[in-house]
Design a protein around this motif. Sequence first.
Motif, PDB file in Angstrom:
ATOM      1  N   VAL A  97      43.286  50.822  51.876  1.00 13.90           N
ATOM      2  CA  VAL A  97      42.145  50.702  51.234  1.00 13.90           C
ATOM      3  C   VAL A  97      41.426  50.713  52.680  1.00 13.90           C
ATOM      4  O   VAL A  97      40.296  50.630  52.891  1.00 13.90           O
ATOM      5  CB  VAL A  97      41.788  49.369  50.746  1.00 13.90           C
ATOM      6  N   PRO A  98      41.825  49.740  53.991  1.00  9.70           N
ATOM      7  CA  PRO A  98      40.994  50.549  54.683  1.00  9.70           C
ATOM      8  C   PRO A  98      41.023  51.306  55.667  1.00  9.70           C
ATOM      9  O   PRO A  98      39.884  52.190  56.634  1.00  9.70           O
ATOM     10  CB  PRO A  98      41.570  49.742  56.195  1.00  9.70           C
ATOM     11  N   LYS A  99      41.714  52.505  55.149  1.00  8.54           N
ATOM     12  CA  LYS A  99      41.782  54.070  55.393  1.00  8.54           C
ATOM     13  C   LYS A  99      40.624  54.619  54.539  1.00  8.54           C
ATOM     14  O   LYS A  99      40.675  55.714  54.815  1.00  8.54           O
ATOM     15  CB  LYS A  99      42.935  54.106  55.409  1.00  8.54           C
ATOM     16  N   TYR A 100      40.137  54.331  53.859  1.00 12.53           N
ATOM     17  CA  TYR A 100      39.411  55.131  52.589  1.00 12.53           C
ATOM     18  C   TYR A 100      38.021  54.833  53.032  1.00 12.53           C
ATOM     19  O   TYR A 100      37.493  54.813  54.100  1.00 12.53           O
ATOM     20  CB  TYR A 100      39.354  54.094  51.003  1.00 12.53           C
ATOM     21  N   LYS A 101      37.078  56.992  53.144  1.00 13.96           N
ATOM     22  CA  LYS A 101      35.810  56.569  53.856  1.00 13.96           C
ATOM     23  C   LYS A 101      35.160  55.450  52.975  1.00 13.96           C
ATOM     24  O   LYS A 101      33.437  54.982  53.100  1.00 13.96           O
ATOM     25  CB  LYS A 101      35.368  58.392  53.620  1.00 13.96           C
ATOM     26  N   VAL A 102      35.083  55.870  51.432  1.00 14.69           N
ATOM     27  CA  VAL A 102      33.890  55.566  50.990  1.00 14.69           C
ATOM     28  C   VAL A 102      34.897  54.025  50.110  1.00 14.69           C
ATOM     29  O   VAL A 102      35.334  54.457  49.090  1.00 14.69           O
ATOM     30  CB  VAL A 102      33.118  56.128  49.661  1.00 14.69           C
ATOM     31  N   ILE A 103      34.256  52.757  50.519  1.00 11.41           N
ATOM     32  CA  ILE A 103      35.489  51.548  49.179  1.00 11.41           C
ATOM     33  C   ILE A 103      34.495  50.499  48.688  1.00 11.41           C
ATOM     34  O   ILE A 103      33.567  50.254  48.908  1.00 11.41           O
ATOM     35  CB  ILE A 103      35.535  50.630  50.257  1.00 11.41           C
ATOM     36  N   PRO A 106      34.366  47.738  44.888  1.00 11.49           N
ATOM     37  CA  PRO A 106      35.364  47.762  43.820  1.00 11.49           C
ATOM     38  C   PRO A 106      35.628  48.263  42.772  1.00 11.49           C
ATOM     39  O   PRO A 106      36.895  48.243  42.066  1.00 11.49           O
ATOM     40  CB  PRO A 106      34.779  45.956  43.217  1.00 11.49           C
ATOM     41  N   THR A 107      35.423  48.961  41.964  1.00 12.60           N
ATOM     42  CA  THR A 107      35.820  49.690  40.912  1.00 12.60           C
ATOM     43  C   THR A 107      36.922  51.064  41.506  1.00 12.60           C
ATOM     44  O   THR A 107      37.836  51.207  40.888  1.00 12.60           O
ATOM     45  CB  THR A 107      34.470  50.703  40.299  1.00 12.60           C
ATOM     46  N   ILE A 108      36.349  51.440  42.818  1.00 13.70           N
ATOM     47  CA  ILE A 108      37.180  52.373  43.035  1.00 13.70           C
ATOM     48  C   ILE A 108      39.195  52.375  43.564  1.00 13.70           C
ATOM     49  O   ILE A 108      40.358  52.387  43.402  1.00 13.70           O
ATOM     50  CB  ILE A 108      36.889  52.721  44.596  1.00 13.70           C
ATOM     51  N   VAL A 109      38.544  50.632  43.991  1.00  9.75           N
ATOM     52  CA  VAL A 109      40.064  49.726  44.759  1.00  9.75           C
ATOM     53  C   VAL A 109      41.161  49.116  43.315  1.00  9.75           C
ATOM     54  O   VAL A 109      41.597  49.168  42.671  1.00  9.75           O
ATOM     55  CB  VAL A 109      39.645  48.328  45.300  1.00  9.75           C
ATOM     56  N   SER A 110      39.901  49.548  42.446  1.00 11.64           N
ATOM     57  CA  SER A 110      40.309  48.286  41.203  1.00 11.64           C
ATOM     58  C   SER A 110      40.965  49.500  40.269  1.00 11.64           C
ATOM     59  O   SER A 110      42.228  49.169  39.384  1.00 11.64           O
ATOM     60  CB  SER A 110      39.714  47.767  39.528  1.00 11.64           C
ATOM     61  N   ASP A 111      40.096  50.778  40.721  1.00 18.43           N
ATOM     62  CA  ASP A 111      41.208  52.186  39.793  1.00 18.43           C
ATOM     63  C   ASP A 111      42.461  52.632  40.190  1.00 18.43           C
ATOM     64  O   ASP A 111      43.170  52.628  40.128  1.00 18.43           O
ATOM     65  CB  ASP A 111      40.021  53.281  39.554  1.00 18.43           C
ATOM     66  N   ARG A 112      42.777  52.188  42.039  1.00 21.80           N
ATOM     67  CA  ARG A 112      43.915  52.850  42.299  1.00 21.80           C
ATOM     68  C   ARG A 112      44.851  51.502  42.834  1.00 21.80           C
ATOM     69  O   ARG A 112      45.790  51.966  42.743  1.00 21.80           O
ATOM     70  CB  ARG A 112      43.943  52.742  43.636  1.00 21.80           C
ATOM     71  N   LEU A 113      44.945  50.300  42.936  1.00 27.79           N
ATOM     72  CA  LEU A 113      45.584  49.138  42.618  1.00 27.79           C
ATOM     73  C   LEU A 113      45.827  48.559  41.956  1.00 27.79           C
ATOM     74  O   LEU A 113      46.879  47.570  41.208  1.00 27.79           O
ATOM     75  CB  LEU A 113      45.344  48.519  44.115  1.00 27.79           C
ATOM     76  N   LYS A 114      45.204  49.511  40.184  1.00 28.53           N
ATOM     77  CA  LYS A 114      45.600  48.598  39.296  1.00 28.53           C
ATOM     78  C   LYS A 114      45.536  46.734  39.522  1.00 28.53           C
ATOM     79  O   LYS A 114      46.316  46.287  38.772  1.00 28.53           O
ATOM     80  CB  LYS A 114      47.197  49.203  38.562  1.00 28.53           C
ATOM     81  N   VAL A 115      44.144  46.582  39.724  1.00 26.84           N
ATOM     82  CA  VAL A 115      44.069  45.313  39.886  1.00 26.84           C
ATOM     83  C   VAL A 115      42.401  45.283  39.526  1.00 26.84           C
ATOM     84  O   VAL A 115      41.896  46.136  38.846  1.00 26.84           O
ATOM     85  CB  VAL A 115      43.431  44.633  40.888  1.00 26.84           C
ATOM     86  N   SER A 116      41.585  43.726  38.615  1.00 25.16           N
ATOM     87  CA  SER A 116      40.561  43.536  37.896  1.00 25.16           C
ATOM     88  C   SER A 116      40.061  44.122  39.020  1.00 25.16           C
ATOM     89  O   SER A 116      40.256  43.759  39.931  1.00 25.16           O
ATOM     90  CB  SER A 116      40.859  42.452  37.443  1.00 25.16           C
ATOM     91  N   VAL A 117      38.432  44.779  38.576  1.00 22.24           N
ATOM     92  CA  VAL A 117      36.743  44.840  38.872  1.00 22.24           C
ATOM     93  C   VAL A 117      37.049  43.613  40.190  1.00 22.24           C
ATOM     94  O   VAL A 117      36.578  43.437  41.344  1.00 22.24           O
ATOM     95  CB  VAL A 117      36.182  45.071  38.434  1.00 22.24           C
ATOM     96  N   ALA A 118      37.297  42.631  39.189  1.00 21.08           N
ATOM     97  CA  ALA A 118      36.337  40.618  40.398  1.00 21.08           C
ATOM     98  C   ALA A 118      37.480  40.839  41.802  1.00 21.08           C
ATOM     99  O   ALA A 118      37.378  40.699  42.262  1.00 21.08           O
ATOM    100  CB  ALA A 118      36.865  40.214  39.375  1.00 21.08           C
ATOM    101  N   LEU A 119      38.604  40.801  40.881  1.00 21.59           N
ATOM    102  CA  LEU A 119      39.913  40.583  41.847  1.00 21.59           C
ATOM    103  C   LEU A 119      39.550  41.407  42.977  1.00 21.59           C
ATOM    104  O   LEU A 119      39.491  41.153  44.511  1.00 21.59           O
ATOM    105  CB  LEU A 119      41.319  41.007  41.438  1.00 21.59           C
ATOM    106  N   ALA A 120      39.467  42.567  42.758  1.00 23.01           N
ATOM    107  CA  ALA A 120      39.182  44.073  44.243  1.00 23.01           C
ATOM    108  C   ALA A 120      37.674  43.208  44.639  1.00 23.01           C
ATOM    109  O   ALA A 120      38.479  43.599  45.807  1.00 23.01           O
ATOM    110  CB  ALA A 120      38.995  45.378  43.393  1.00 23.01           C
ATOM    111  N   ALA A 121      36.780  42.712  43.707  1.00 21.25           N
ATOM    112  CA  ALA A 121      35.676  42.846  45.001  1.00 21.25           C
ATOM    113  C   ALA A 121      36.149  41.846  45.494  1.00 21.25           C
ATOM    114  O   ALA A 121      35.687  41.747  46.889  1.00 21.25           O
ATOM    115  CB  ALA A 121      34.548  42.242  44.079  1.00 21.25           C
ATOM    116  N   ALA A 122      37.130  40.419  45.459  1.00 17.89           N
ATOM    117  CA  ALA A 122      37.148  39.037  46.222  1.00 17.89           C
ATOM    118  C   ALA A 122      38.146  39.591  47.110  1.00 17.89           C
ATOM    119  O   ALA A 122      38.211  39.273  48.375  1.00 17.89           O
ATOM    120  CB  ALA A 122      38.126  37.781  45.265  1.00 17.89           C
TER     121      ALA A 122
END
Length: 125
Positions: free
Chosen positions: A67-73, A75-91
Amino acid sequence: VTVSVLYWLRTPAMPPKMGQTKAAKTAAAQQNSKKSKKKWSKGKTRENLDNAVLWEKDALAKLKTEVPKYKVITPTIVSDRLKVSVALAAAGLKFLAKEGTIRLVSNSGKFLVYSRALAAAEKTA
């Protein structure tokens, strides 16, 4: 008045109609209705997401390394790529921001935008 009633009672029953029988008519109606029946579309169906609601070891490792290597980060992008909930991605993103591996760019309501922490990378290099 009584004469007309008597006349009506004496007249023979109506002659049988020539043509199709009742069963033949219903069969013909059913055939016609099957031909012209409109097929309705099922509508657009969304696939159900089966995202994790707790961090697993492999997802947490990806969060810290990829995730630190992504240009734009977001919660939705992290949720989509890591298959976790959006709330968990935001945390998880808040956790990375505290560590200093990513930095907060914009915080407009619930829409969080993070970016790589390039300054931290340049200081260590």
